[in-house]
Design a protein around this motif. Structure first.
Motif, PDB file in Angstrom:
ATOM      1  N   LYS A  38       0.836  -1.201   0.000  1.00 49.40           N
ATOM      2  CA  LYS A  38       0.000   0.000   0.000  1.00 49.40           C
ATOM      3  C   LYS A  38       0.877   1.258   0.000  1.00 49.40           C
ATOM      4  O   LYS A  38       0.608   2.226  -0.706  1.00 49.40           O
ATOM      5  N   ILE A  39       1.938   1.255   0.785  1.00 44.94           N
ATOM      6  CA  ILE A  39       2.824   2.424   0.858  1.00 44.94           C
ATOM      7  C   ILE A  39       3.588   2.595  -0.466  1.00 44.94           C
ATOM      8  O   ILE A  39       3.653   3.694  -1.022  1.00 44.94           O
ATOM      9  N   VAL A  40       4.142   1.500  -0.960  1.00 47.52           N
ATOM     10  CA  VAL A  40       4.961   1.566  -2.178  1.00 47.52           C
ATOM     11  C   VAL A  40       4.090   1.971  -3.375  1.00 47.52           C
ATOM     12  O   VAL A  40       4.463   2.838  -4.174  1.00 47.52           O
ATOM     13  N   ASP A  41       2.927   1.372  -3.486  1.00 52.11           N
ATOM     14  CA  ASP A  41       1.998   1.704  -4.578  1.00 52.11           C
ATOM     15  C   ASP A  41       1.539   3.161  -4.457  1.00 52.11           C
ATOM     16  O   ASP A  41       1.529   3.897  -5.448  1.00 52.11           O
ATOM     17  N   GLY A  42       1.206   3.574  -3.240  1.00 50.25           N
ATOM     18  CA  GLY A  42       0.748   4.948  -3.011  1.00 50.25           C
ATOM     19  C   GLY A  42       1.816   5.977  -3.351  1.00 50.25           C
ATOM     20  O   GLY A  42       1.516   7.113  -3.731  1.00 50.25           O
ATOM     21  N   ALA A  43       3.083   5.580  -3.220  1.00 49.38           N
ATOM     22  CA  ALA A  43       4.187   6.490  -3.550  1.00 49.38           C
ATOM     23  C   ALA A  43       4.341   6.649  -5.056  1.00 49.38           C
ATOM     24  O   ALA A  43       5.024   7.562  -5.515  1.00 49.38           O
ATOM     25  N   LEU A  49       7.510  -6.066  -7.336  1.00 47.76           N
ATOM     26  CA  LEU A  49       7.933  -7.459  -7.506  1.00 47.76           C
ATOM     27  C   LEU A  49       7.696  -8.196  -6.196  1.00 47.76           C
ATOM     28  O   LEU A  49       8.236  -7.813  -5.152  1.00 47.76           O
ATOM     29  N   VAL A  50       6.860  -9.231  -6.255  1.00 50.98           N
ATOM     30  CA  VAL A  50       6.761 -10.139  -5.115  1.00 50.98           C
ATOM     31  C   VAL A  50       7.888 -11.151  -5.342  1.00 50.98           C
ATOM     32  O   VAL A  50       7.713 -12.176  -6.008  1.00 50.98           O
ATOM     33  N   GLY A  51       9.069 -10.791  -4.866  1.00 52.48           N
ATOM     34  CA  GLY A  51      10.265 -11.573  -5.157  1.00 52.48           C
ATOM     35  C   GLY A  51      10.369 -12.787  -4.246  1.00 52.48           C
ATOM     36  O   GLY A  51       9.867 -12.781  -3.110  1.00 52.48           O
ATOM     37  N   ALA A  76       1.854 -12.852  -2.503  1.00 48.40           N
ATOM     38  CA  ALA A  76       1.350 -12.099  -3.660  1.00 48.40           C
ATOM     39  C   ALA A  76      -0.101 -11.669  -3.458  1.00 48.40           C
ATOM     40  O   ALA A  76      -0.476 -10.539  -3.816  1.00 48.40           O
ATOM     41  N   SER A  77      -0.922 -12.523  -2.868  1.00 49.70           N
ATOM     42  CA  SER A  77      -2.328 -12.138  -2.687  1.00 49.70           C
ATOM     43  C   SER A  77      -2.439 -11.014  -1.656  1.00 49.70           C
ATOM     44  O   SER A  77      -3.294 -10.134  -1.773  1.00 49.70           O
ATOM     45  N   SER A  78      -1.527 -10.977  -0.675  1.00 48.32           N
ATOM     46  CA  SER A  78      -1.524  -9.872   0.299  1.00 48.32           C
ATOM     47  C   SER A  78      -1.144  -8.571  -0.400  1.00 48.32           C
ATOM     48  O   SER A  78      -1.728  -7.513  -0.142  1.00 48.32           O
ATOM     49  N   VAL A  79      -0.158  -8.644  -1.288  1.00 50.36           N
ATOM     50  CA  VAL A  79       0.294  -7.453  -2.027  1.00 50.36           C
ATOM     51  C   VAL A  79      -0.825  -6.929  -2.920  1.00 50.36           C
ATOM     52  O   VAL A  79      -1.115  -5.727  -2.951  1.00 50.36           O
ATOM     53  N   ILE A  80      -1.476  -7.844  -3.619  1.00 53.78           N
ATOM     54  CA  ILE A  80      -2.537  -7.442  -4.557  1.00 53.78           C
ATOM     55  C   ILE A  80      -3.628  -6.652  -3.832  1.00 53.78           C
ATOM     56  O   ILE A  80      -4.161  -5.676  -4.365  1.00 53.78           O
ATOM     57  N   ARG A  81      -3.943  -7.018  -2.590  1.00 60.51           N
ATOM     58  CA  ARG A  81      -4.996  -6.304  -1.845  1.00 60.51           C
ATOM     59  C   ARG A  81      -4.572  -4.880  -1.480  1.00 60.51           C
ATOM     60  O   ARG A  81      -5.403  -4.054  -1.135  1.00 60.51           O
ATOM     61  N   GLY A  82      -3.267  -4.593  -1.602  1.00 65.41           N
ATOM     62  CA  GLY A  82      -2.791  -3.264  -1.209  1.00 65.41           C
ATOM     63  C   GLY A  82      -2.566  -2.303  -2.360  1.00 65.41           C
ATOM     64  O   GLY A  82      -2.169  -1.160  -2.131  1.00 65.41           O
ATOM     65  N   ILE A  83      -2.798  -2.744  -3.589  1.00 64.44           N
ATOM     66  CA  ILE A  83      -2.393  -1.867  -4.703  1.00 64.44           C
ATOM     67  C   ILE A  83      -3.581  -1.325  -5.509  1.00 64.44           C
ATOM     68  O   ILE A  83      -4.641  -1.955  -5.586  1.00 64.44           O
ATOM     69  N   ASP A  84      -3.362  -0.131  -6.078  1.00 65.58           N
ATOM     70  CA  ASP A  84      -4.349   0.462  -6.989  1.00 65.58           C
ATOM     71  C   ASP A  84      -3.793   0.606  -8.398  1.00 65.58           C
ATOM     72  O   ASP A  84      -4.524   0.569  -9.360  1.00 65.58           O
ATOM     73  N   ARG A  85      -2.482   0.852  -8.500  1.00 65.23           N
ATOM     74  CA  ARG A  85      -1.927   1.283  -9.781  1.00 65.23           C
ATOM     75  C   ARG A  85      -0.792   0.423 -10.315  1.00 65.23           C
ATOM     76  O   ARG A  85      -0.673   0.236 -11.530  1.00 65.23           O
ATOM     77  N   SER A  86       0.034  -0.115  -9.429  1.00 62.75           N
ATOM     78  CA  SER A  86       1.259  -0.780  -9.881  1.00 62.75           C
ATOM     79  C   SER A  86       0.980  -2.093 -10.609  1.00 62.75           C
ATOM     80  O   SER A  86      -0.014  -2.769 -10.341  1.00 62.75           O
ATOM     81  N   LEU A  87       1.923  -2.447 -11.475  1.00 63.71           N
ATOM     82  CA  LEU A  87       1.940  -3.790 -12.070  1.00 63.71           C
ATOM     83  C   LEU A  87       2.597  -4.722 -11.050  1.00 63.71           C
ATOM     84  O   LEU A  87       3.663  -4.401 -10.517  1.00 63.71           O
ATOM     85  N   VAL A  88       1.974  -5.846 -10.764  1.00 63.03           N
ATOM     86  CA  VAL A  88       2.524  -6.784  -9.761  1.00 63.03           C
ATOM     87  C   VAL A  88       3.050  -8.050 -10.451  1.00 63.03           C
ATOM     88  O   VAL A  88       2.289  -8.792 -11.087  1.00 63.03           O
ATOM     89  N   ILE A  89       4.347  -8.260 -10.317  1.00 65.61           N
ATOM     90  CA  ILE A  89       5.008  -9.425 -10.911  1.00 65.61           C
ATOM     91  C   ILE A  89       5.409 -10.373  -9.776  1.00 65.61           C
ATOM     92  O   ILE A  89       5.936  -9.929  -8.752  1.00 65.61           O
TER      93      ILE A  89
END
Ligand code: KIV
Length: 272
Positions: A38-43, A49-51, A76-89
């Motif tokens: 959420k913080i990284v996407d909001g920035a 990258l869910v590395g 990855a599913s936790s990350v997806i719930r936090g994003i609005d704009r970024s591409l998630v790999i």
């Protein structure tokens, strides 16, 4: 000189190719959980990258090898719930795609279906070309990863700079071309000489994202926990630390401990 940067409501694999064509550098950071994403996407980061570095950073393993597909899907599913704009790999973990392209496709499908990630990343060149091709046939975008590929650490023996010798540099250039021909939308180049990385980036139409690969590539990626200084044992030359959170957090925790012991916390306003 300032150039107008196109605003993307949502970053897609197509946006990245367009950014390269427009000479706009691509920003990429890792995240493994909802709050950080959420913080990284909001920035305004372009790519998260869910590395499989989650194996080191989140689980404390020495290498990336132990992390499982189920664990990557959880992150990855936790990350997806936090994003609005970024591409998630999302990284395909060790053992889920090498050697058997049917397994590779099954693993990639599980990532896409169960986590909601937008693309997968695989380490390697010609040796995994069948797996890459098969994943692509299902309409799943694939990012390549060459140079230092941490899943092969026991083959390399160390985490030092790769492709310094001509033979390995030549193989890397051929692999990079192959990944583009197979249909990868981008690739990561990790810890290779800057001159070689620039040559590869200039020879391809797909974006090359570097980590320890110099400034001549099309974008940069760092492990977030390293760049904000939450980890402090790891200090490679390519790492720029933007914060020293290890020290800041230690101070905050020590203050809290002291406040609890001295009964300064909680005070009158901090209770019901
Ligand atoms: O797992 C990871 O974080 C990565 C980056 C270092 C590129 O693959």
């Amino acid at each position: 000189m300032s150039t107008a940067i196109k605003q993307y409501k949502r970053v897609t694999v197509k946006s990245l190719v367009e950014m390269k064509a427009n000479n706009e550098k691509i920003s990429m950071l890792t995240a493994y959980d909802y709050t950080m994403a959420k913080i990284v996407d909001g920035a305004g980061i372009d790519v998260i990258l869910v590395g499989d570095s989650a194996s080191n950073v989140m689980a404390g393993h020495e290498t990336t090898l132990p992390i499982t597909l189920d664990q990557m899907i959880y992150h990855a599913s936790s990350v997806i719930r936090g994003i609005d704009r970024s591409l998630v790999i999302v990284d395909l973990p060790f053992g889920t795609y090498q050697g058997n392209s049917k397994n590779a496709l099954d693993s990639a499908i599980r990532i896409m279906k169960e986590s909601g990630g937008h693309a997968v990343k695989l380490e390697g060149g010609s040796e995994i070309s069948e797996s890459i091709s098969r994943i692509l046939t299902a309409g799943i975008p694939v990012m390549g990863h060459l140079g230092l590929t941490p899943q092969s650490i026991y083959k390399f023996g160390t985490y030092t700079v790769r492709a310094k010798e001509e033979e390995e540099a030549q193989k890397l250039k051929e692999d990079a071309k192959l990944l583009q021909e197979l249909g990868c939308f981008a690739l990561v180049l990790e810890k290779v000489p800057a001159k070689l990385a620039q040559e590869v980036a200039e020879s391809l139409s797909i974006p090359v994202i570097g980590i320890g690969a110099g400034g001549g590539v099309d974008g940069q990626v760092l492990v977030t926990h390293d760049m904000i200084g939450m980890t402090h044992e790891f200090s490679p030359r390519f790492l720029r630390r933007y914060l020293d959170l290890y020290s800041e957090m230690t101070k905050a925790f020590q203050q809290y401990i002291s406040d609890v012991k001295s009964q300064d916390f909680p005070n009158e306003q901090e209770q019901y």
